[in-house]
Design a protein around this motif. Structure first.
Motif, PDB file in Angstrom:
ATOM      1  N   THR A  38      -3.362  65.543  47.489  1.00 21.98           N
ATOM      2  CA  THR A  38      -3.370  64.956  48.613  1.00 21.98           C
ATOM      3  C   THR A  38      -3.453  65.794  49.786  1.00 21.98           C
ATOM      4  O   THR A  38      -4.315  65.805  50.837  1.00 21.98           O
ATOM      5  CB  THR A  38      -1.997  64.001  49.103  1.00 21.98           C
ATOM      6  OG1 THR A  38      -1.984  63.020  48.037  1.00 21.98           O
ATOM      7  CG2 THR A  38      -2.159  63.218  50.285  1.00 21.98           C
ATOM      8  N   GLU A  39      -2.781  66.900  49.548  1.00 26.11           N
ATOM      9  CA  GLU A  39      -2.712  67.962  50.550  1.00 26.11           C
ATOM     10  C   GLU A  39      -4.128  68.853  50.448  1.00 26.11           C
ATOM     11  O   GLU A  39      -4.619  68.963  51.655  1.00 26.11           O
ATOM     12  CB  GLU A  39      -1.863  68.893  50.214  1.00 26.11           C
ATOM     13  CG  GLU A  39      -0.108  68.630  50.083  1.00 26.11           C
ATOM     14  CD  GLU A  39       0.286  68.082  51.576  1.00 26.11           C
ATOM     15  OE1 GLU A  39       0.187  68.843  52.351  1.00 26.11           O
ATOM     16  OE2 GLU A  39       0.589  66.890  51.553  1.00 26.11           O
TER      17      GLU A  39
ATOM     18  N   ARG B 226      -6.926  67.173  49.844  1.00 31.70           N
ATOM     19  CA  ARG B 226      -8.084  66.543  50.297  1.00 31.70           C
ATOM     20  C   ARG B 226      -7.793  66.638  51.912  1.00 31.70           C
ATOM     21  O   ARG B 226      -8.590  66.618  52.631  1.00 31.70           O
ATOM     22  CB  ARG B 226      -7.768  65.153  50.014  1.00 31.70           C
ATOM     23  CG  ARG B 226      -8.215  64.548  48.725  1.00 31.70           C
ATOM     24  CD  ARG B 226      -8.478  63.036  48.306  1.00 31.70           C
ATOM     25  NE  ARG B 226      -7.267  62.358  48.864  1.00 31.70           N
ATOM     26  CZ  ARG B 226      -6.505  62.204  47.912  1.00 31.70           C
ATOM     27  NH1 ARG B 226      -6.356  62.657  46.644  1.00 31.70           N
ATOM     28  NH2 ARG B 226      -5.306  61.262  48.322  1.00 31.70           N
ATOM     29  N   ARG B 227      -6.129  66.809  52.111  1.00 30.68           N
ATOM     30  CA  ARG B 227      -5.975  66.956  53.717  1.00 30.68           C
ATOM     31  C   ARG B 227      -6.567  67.835  54.310  1.00 30.68           C
ATOM     32  O   ARG B 227      -7.266  67.784  55.345  1.00 30.68           O
ATOM     33  CB  ARG B 227      -4.632  66.798  53.827  1.00 30.68           C
ATOM     34  CG  ARG B 227      -3.854  66.066  55.228  1.00 30.68           C
ATOM     35  CD  ARG B 227      -2.425  66.467  55.157  1.00 30.68           C
ATOM     36  NE  ARG B 227      -1.853  66.153  56.149  1.00 30.68           N
ATOM     37  CZ  ARG B 227      -1.245  64.850  56.449  1.00 30.68           C
ATOM     38  NH1 ARG B 227      -1.458  63.765  55.474  1.00 30.68           N
ATOM     39  NH2 ARG B 227      -0.531  64.770  57.495  1.00 30.68           N
TER      40      ARG B 227
ATOM     41  N   VAL C 116      -8.306  59.217  50.799  1.00 23.99           N
ATOM     42  CA  VAL C 116      -9.358  60.271  50.831  1.00 23.99           C
ATOM     43  C   VAL C 116      -9.262  61.404  51.900  1.00 23.99           C
ATOM     44  O   VAL C 116      -9.340  62.459  51.749  1.00 23.99           O
ATOM     45  CB  VAL C 116     -10.851  59.875  50.756  1.00 23.99           C
ATOM     46  CG1 VAL C 116     -11.813  60.819  50.683  1.00 23.99           C
ATOM     47  CG2 VAL C 116     -11.095  58.886  49.533  1.00 23.99           C
ATOM     48  N   LEU C 117      -9.106  60.874  53.112  1.00 24.78           N
ATOM     49  CA  LEU C 117      -8.820  61.724  54.229  1.00 24.78           C
ATOM     50  C   LEU C 117      -7.668  62.800  53.926  1.00 24.78           C
ATOM     51  O   LEU C 117      -7.704  63.534  54.717  1.00 24.78           O
ATOM     52  CB  LEU C 117      -8.838  61.084  55.565  1.00 24.78           C
ATOM     53  CG  LEU C 117      -9.855  60.363  55.968  1.00 24.78           C
ATOM     54  CD1 LEU C 117      -9.923  59.615  57.143  1.00 24.78           C
ATOM     55  CD2 LEU C 117     -10.943  61.605  56.334  1.00 24.78           C
ATOM     56  N   GLY C 118      -6.943  62.295  53.232  1.00 24.91           N
ATOM     57  CA  GLY C 118      -5.748  63.224  52.719  1.00 24.91           C
ATOM     58  C   GLY C 118      -4.450  62.917  53.521  1.00 24.91           C
ATOM     59  O   GLY C 118      -3.381  63.389  53.620  1.00 24.91           O
ATOM     60  N   PHE C 119      -4.478  61.439  53.745  1.00 24.71           N
ATOM     61  CA  PHE C 119      -3.136  60.708  54.208  1.00 24.71           C
ATOM     62  C   PHE C 119      -1.992  60.831  53.081  1.00 24.71           C
ATOM     63  O   PHE C 119      -2.447  60.448  52.003  1.00 24.71           O
ATOM     64  CB  PHE C 119      -3.321  59.201  54.589  1.00 24.71           C
ATOM     65  CG  PHE C 119      -3.680  59.100  56.069  1.00 24.71           C
ATOM     66  CD1 PHE C 119      -4.857  59.606  56.691  1.00 24.71           C
ATOM     67  CD2 PHE C 119      -2.863  58.399  56.732  1.00 24.71           C
ATOM     68  CE1 PHE C 119      -5.204  59.644  57.695  1.00 24.71           C
ATOM     69  CE2 PHE C 119      -3.392  58.550  58.408  1.00 24.71           C
ATOM     70  CZ  PHE C 119      -4.646  59.139  58.746  1.00 24.71           C
TER      71      PHE C 119
END
Lengths: 234, 1039
Positions: free
Chosen positions: A81-82, A84-85, B946-949
């Protein structure tokens, strides 16, 4: 020129109980920093899977993936997640904007969670939508929406900009405009751009062309003859 | 082949979306369950009552006559077509059960056909001195104990009951007393505590007090058919009643007249007899007196005679004495003469003899001598002597003779005298005898007089007595005549079941259930429809592409629709089946147990109502399939190609909040997303608010019900009736008893009051209230009269203050004129000057002056309220108090509190039911909506992933909306909760308790809290769901 992105014998098998579907088998390639890479292949070849793995949206079954020295394949969910963030910008075929937010807000959505984002206004200016900032996606045309999506992606100042069939839903002229934008991102702003398409005509603009077939990388070609978007016809 | 694939499609669809499937199933189940459960309760309650009434033969008609009924009346009615009649005895009496204080029991006889007892413990009485007691108020520990008829009952009551003691051999319920009320009475405290059933032989009464009739009407109680059928009998029964009444009246009259004339005849006879006897007695007495008088006279004359005779006698004696004396003298003389004579003679004789001798001698001599001359001379001499001797001897003889005749004479005299003496003796004896006799006679007469006097006195006394009796008898006859003349034609009453309190109350109470059962299910029905609508719409939306494909393949509309219809229909059918049975089996039972406070005479009977079964089925199907159909409708119209293309998402719009930049600007932007989202889907917004609001409203109602009910008892006995013990005294107790009460250890404060049961009449209403009057209006420490915290002043002359419950029930308010009517039907009119808070029973307070003047009797306390500040002394004090002479009963308020508390606890079950309901509602609504929310925006959610939340950010992205909606919904729910609570409370008004509509702040807080807790729990499930969203597959391009 390579080694910014490295795929090492990556396999992805979808396990649905009785059925195992191999989407990728033993895919290996490299992409260099600041390159515009186009991944082509017929439908079902595994392009999207590849992109998804690269974008941290999916986990591989075996193999290794490196981005700028980081072993992405070893990341857990949280780390992904990081990843992707901060490191990835994604552009989808169907834009996937938040309908409830204006163009500006859509970009802000992404910008807000980054460490050093580009101001949303600037990103929109970059994609040429300065005067449509306060419109909702429903009020924007397909191309404009896609541009917003791109603005959203680049506002994050990602290491990698991944585009899955960005022009798939757009007409010729709009598609070209979007591609031009992507090209500019790459050439002018130094963003490493990976574009997936089944339209081999687009390979002309690429620095590197990766052909995917039946779940494997059939070829990786460095393009000697880079053509500007304007000159590409399909 | 084709159908097979479709079927598989359906099954898989169900399997893959079990959550949604169950959402539909559950909401239908809940809706059906509540609707059916609540609506079947009233029929079930009715059926239970009807069967009970039928089984135990509750009367159809109750006949009353001020002259009572006879066996002939019973027969007369029984001989009517279709009617069975039983005679009944009813008497209220003071009794002590198991040695406790005096209470009022109402005794009935056990009839053979009507009002049969449902014996739940022990057995039916077999002998006349056994009895059944009220199962509602006594437990089986009491079997074998004795009911003692108190000696303080009046003589008529004591006469009516054959025995002084009745042994309790069984406990029973009775259709005549369906609810807890036992009635009012004119003895004791004015309320009947419990009933008792005694065999007919346990009563000794000349006539039946009442007559009960059972008809062959077969319709169920409470139905219109029953009313119609009963009406068919009414006229003829009434006619017969009037006839029998007249017969009875005539008979009583003629019997009385006959008796009176008999009595008069007897009196006349007896008077005549008396007169005769009196006359004869008097005659006897008179004759006796006369006899005595005569006797006296006789005696007198006898005495006179006697004295004469005595005189005579004494004369006689005297003369006798003289005679004797004379005689003696004569004798003496005679003797003297005699002796003289004799002596003379003797002398002579002697001489002669001598002479003779001499002569003889001489003869002899001379013979010898031969002197024959001398001899001859001598012989001559001798012969002379001999002649002389002879003469002498003849003289002697003569003398003798004459002396002897003299002697004889004397002797005769003597004999005469002796005779006289004898006579006199005899006479004396006779006199003695006569005297004795006279004495005797005198004594006789004396005793005769004594007897006479005593007889006379006796006779006089008896006469007086008899005359008094005659006078009495005359007076009695006169009285009887007067009474007879006053004998009015009897008041006859023909009552049916509508005059039976338990019967009527039951109908009212079950109607309450019915009215509640209309509101609640509507609520759930509305929710069910909404849930189904949104769910099916969502489902259809999801399958949009699929539908397009099917259409493109050439499937007809119906085949496509069938998938959704079957999906929703099958969920609905299962939900309906589960809900119907779960609802009808649990809810009525629950409500019945609550009503057990007042009824509880039998277990509730399950009623299966095919109509409702089908109705629910129809509703369920309509709801689910209707929703499916409606959802499909809009989807099936466009061309397949349109369907295959993804649906253009709903446009975003500026929300109104944006027009308030000072708020909008400061909102974090994810919050802006949430706000926009909330207002974007109006449907869902509305539903969520409705669902949450409903949940909160239900919670508030549930807690509110508990608040309103549970503290009622405590409030009553801590804030209103502040005293600790209530002491009832018998009519004969004097006012000094207050001293005895005050002297009991722990007692600090005694208030004498008069209480009785009265009817409060206002316009058309009639309500039973306890009338309370205190001699000196000094209620203060004992009973508090407040309204919402303000003190209500005590009433003045011709004024009254009444309790809230009484005011509400009758509609009377401050300033209205009400009428109070006591059990003797005396009425007084009063102006209401105040209404005070009170929760249990209903009261009317009037001042002592009002009481004395308007009812016309002096105020005498029959109850004493006692304050015992030290709680530890209360128990002991109550024991001491009951031992005081004149105290007939002692009630400790603490006991009442405990008893009522335990019954109030059953209300808690309803509360729990409501809470569970609310929770279920919340769950279903929130779950469903959130599900839909997520499913619709899967792309969106995947995108931000996807945006990374991060996980938490993604969660809050969705949950924020839910929380905000929950907040809005619950706030909206508060006023609805308040209203719903008010409605429910007004429906469950129980006659003896007036619940206060109270919802504590804590309840509001708890309700809100719980609502959020429910939302939170669902959120947790949802977050898991979000986590599982696969970005890749969610964002799949449509190739």
């Amino acid at each position: 020129m390579g080694n910014f992105v490295t795929f090492e014998n990556v396999s992805k098998i979808y396990d649905m109980g009785e059925v195992k579907i191999p989407a990728l088998s033993d895919a290996s390639f490299e992409i260099g920093k600041g390159e515009l890479c186009v991944i082509v292949g017929p439908s079902g070849a595994g392009k999207t899977t590849l992109l998804n793995i690269l974008g941290g949206m999916d986990r591989l079954t075996s193999g290794k993936v490196y981005l700028d020295g980081m072993d992405i394949s070893a990341f857990d969910k949280k780390r992904l997640t990081e990843y992707r963030r901060y490191d990835i910008g994604f552009v989808f075929q169907f834009y996937n904007l938040i309908q409830n937010l204006t163009a500006l807000e859509n970009v802000e959505l992404a910008a807000q969670i980054c460490k050093n984002p580009m101001p949303a206004d600037e990103a929109l200016d970059l994609v040429g939508l300065s005067d449509r900032k306060n419109n909702f996606p429903a009020q924007l045309s397909g191309g404009e929406q896609q541009r917003v999506a791109i603005a959203r992606a680049v506002a994050k100042r990602p290491k990698l900009l991944l585009c899955d069939e960005p022009t798939g839903a757009l007409d010729y002229a709009t598609g070209k405009a979007v591609l031009r934008l992507l090209q500019d991102m790459c050439r002018k702003n130094g963003v490493t751009v990976v574009i997936i398409t089944h339209n081999s005509a687009l390979t002309g603009m690429a620095d590197r062309i990766i052909k995917v077939k039946n779940g494997t990388v059939s070829s990786v070609i460095l393009n000697d003859n880079i053509v500007s978007v304007e000159d590409i016809e399909w | 082949m084709v159908r097979n694939a479709l079927a598989k499609n359906i099954f898989r669809e169900i399997k893959s979306s079990l959550g949604r499937y169950f959402a539909i199933l559950l909401i239908i189940a809940l809706g059906v369950g509540f609707f059916a459960g609540l609506r079947i309760t009233e029929p079930m309650m009715k059926k239970t009552a009807v069967e009970y009434i039928d089984q135990y033969c509750l009367y159809d008609f109750r006949l009353l006559s001020t002259l009572g009924f006879t066996e002939e009346d019973v027969e007369a009615f029984s001989s009517e077509q279709g009617i069975t009649a039983n005679g009944a005895y009813t008497v209220d009496f003071l009794a002590s059960v198991s040695g406790g204080g005096d209470i009022v029991l109402r005794a009935h006889n056990i009839m053979s056909d009507i009002n049969k007892q449902d014996v739940i413990a022990g057995r039916m009485p077999e002998t006349a001195d056994e009895c059944l007691l009220d199962a509602r108020y006594y437990s089986s520990d009491i079997l074998g104990d004795v009911v003692t008829v108190s000696s303080s009952n009046d003589i008529d009551t004591l006469d009516t009951l054959s025995y002084d003691e009745y042994t309790v051999v069984g406990l029973a319920y009775d259709p005549y007393y369906l609810n807890y009320e036992r009635g009012t009475t004119s003895i004791g405290t004015g309320t009947v505590t419990a009933f008792a059933y005694i065999p007919s032989e346990g009563f000794s009464s000349e006539a039946y007090h009442e007559l009960y009739l059972l008809t062959d009407v077969s319709s169920d109680a409470y139905t219109e058919e029953y009313d119609v059928e009963i009406d068919n009998y009414r006229e003829s029964v009434d006619a017969l009643l009037q006839e029998r009444g007249k017969i009875r009246y005539d008979k009583i009259k003629s019997d009385a007249e006959a008796e009176i004339s008999d009595a008069e005849k007897e009196l006349a006879d007896k008077t005549a007899e008396y007169e005769n006897e009196k006359a004869s007695a008097e005659a006897e007495l008179a004759s006796a007196l006369e006899t005595l008088r005569n006797g006296e006279e006789e005696i007198k004359s006898a005495e006179e005679e006697l004295s004469l005779r005595k005189q005579e006698l004494s004369d006689g004696e005297k003369s006798l004495e003289e005679g004797f004396v004379k005689l003696a003298e004569s004798r003496d003389l005679l003797e003297k003469n005699k002796s003289d004579a004799y002596s003379l003679l003797d002398e002579q004789e002697t001489e002669l003899l001598r002479n003779k001798e001499e002569i003889e001698q001489g003869i002899a001599y001379y013979t010898m001598m031969g002197d024959y001359d001398t001899v001859a001379s001598l012989e001559n001499s001798l012969s002379a002597v001999n002649d002389g001797l002879d003469e002498l001897s003849s003289q002697r003889a003569l003398t003798e003779a004459s002396f002897s005749s003299l002697e004889n004479e004397l002797e005769a005299n003597e004999e005469l005298l002796l005779n006289s003496q004898d006579e006199i003796e005899a006479g004396r004896r006779e006199i003695e005898n006569a005297e004795n006799t006279i004495e005797e006679k005198k004594r006789e007469i004396e005793s005769g007089y004594e007897e006479y006097n005593s007889s006379k006195a006796e006779a006089d006394a008896e006469f007086a007595d008899a005359e008094a009796q005659i006078a009495d008898a005359e007076a009695e006859i006169q009285e009887a005549k007067t009474k007879l003349s006053e004998l009015a034609e009897p008041d006859l009453y023909l009552l049916d079941r509508d005059s039976n309190v338990g019967y009527v109350c039951f109908e009212n109470d079950s109607t309450i259930v019915e009215s509640v059962s209309v509101v609640f299910p509507m609520f759930f029905l509305a929710i069910a429809i909404l849930v189904c609508m949104t769910t099916m719409t969502r489902m259809v939306d999801e399958c949009r592409g699929q539908i397009g494909t099917f259409k493109a393949l050439g499937y007809g509309n119906f085949s496509i629709q069938s998938k959704f219809l079957i999906y929703s229909g099958s969920a609905a059918v299962i939900g309906w089946a589960v809900g119907y049975f779960a609802g009808t089996l649990t809810i009525p039972r629950l409500i019945w147990s609550v009503y057990g406070i007042m009824y509880g005479f039998a277990d509730i009977i399950y009623v299966f109502d095919p109509t409702m079964f089908i109705l629910c089925f129809a509703a369920a199907i309509l709801c689910s399939c209707g929703a499916a159909y409606a959802a499909c409708y809009s989807v099936l119209r466009p061309a397949p190609a349109t369907l295959i293309r993804p649906k253009s998402p709903k446009a975003g719009k500026k929300v109104w909040l944006e027009h308030l930049p000072f708020i909008w600007k400061h909102l974090g932007f994810l919050k802006k997303v949430s706000v926009r989202n909330i207002f974007r889907y109006k449907n869902r917004l509305f539903m969520m608010i409705l669902g949450i609001g409903g949940c909160t409203a239900l919670l508030i109602t549930g807690f509110g019900i508990r608040d309103s009910i549970q503290d009622v008892v405590r409030f009553q006995f801590e804030e209103v009736m502040k005293f600790d013990i209530s002491v009832t005294v018998s009519d004969s107790a004097s006012g000094d008893i207050i001293g005895d009460i005050e002297s009991v250890d722990g007692v600090e404060g005694v208030l004498p009051v008069y209480t009785s049961t009265s009817d409060l009449l206002f316009r058309d209403t009639q309500k039973s209230v306890n009338l309370l009057v205190s001699e000196n209006n000094d209620f203060g420490d004992f009973v508090a009269f407040n309204l919402d915290g303000d003190e209500v002043p005590l009433p003045g002359k011709n004024e009254a203050i009444i309790s809230v419950g009484a005011a509400d029930a009758s509609g009377a308010g401050v300033g209205d004129e009400i009428t109070l009517r006591d059990s003797d039907y005396n009425e007084i009119k009063l102006t209401v000057t105040g209404i005070f808070d009170n929760y249990i029973y209903n009261y009317a307070i009037i001042s002592p002056e009002t009481y004395e003047e308007d009812f016309g009797t002096e105020l005498k306390a029959n109850t004493y309220y006692v304050n015992i500040p030290d709680d530890s002394k209360v128990r002991q004090a109550s024991v001491s108090l009951i031992g005081i002479d004149g105290v007939s009963n002692v009630t400790v308020n603490e006991d009442t509190v405990n008893r009522m508390d335990s019954t109030m606890n059953s209300i808690n079950y309803i509360v729990v039911m409501v809470l569970v309901c609310a929770g279920a509602l919340a769950f279903i609504v929130i779950y469903n909506l959130t599900n839909i929310n997520i499913e619709e925006r899967i792309r969106e959610i995947a995108t931000i992933k996807v945006l990374g939340f991060r996980k938490g950010e993604v969660a809050s992205y969705v949950m924020r909306e839910i929380i905000i909606l929950t907040a809005i919904g619950s706030v909206v729910g508060i006023p609805f909760g308040y209203l719903l609570h008010g409605f429910v409370m007004s429906c469950i008004q129980v006659d003896m308790v007036s619940f206060q509509n109270k919802i504590t702040p804590l309840s509001y807080i708890l309700s809100l809290l719980l609502t959020f807790v429910f939302a939170f729990i669902i959120n947790i499930f949802m977050i898991r769901r979000l986590d599982k969203i696969d970005m890749a597959s969610s964002l799949k391009s449509i190739e």
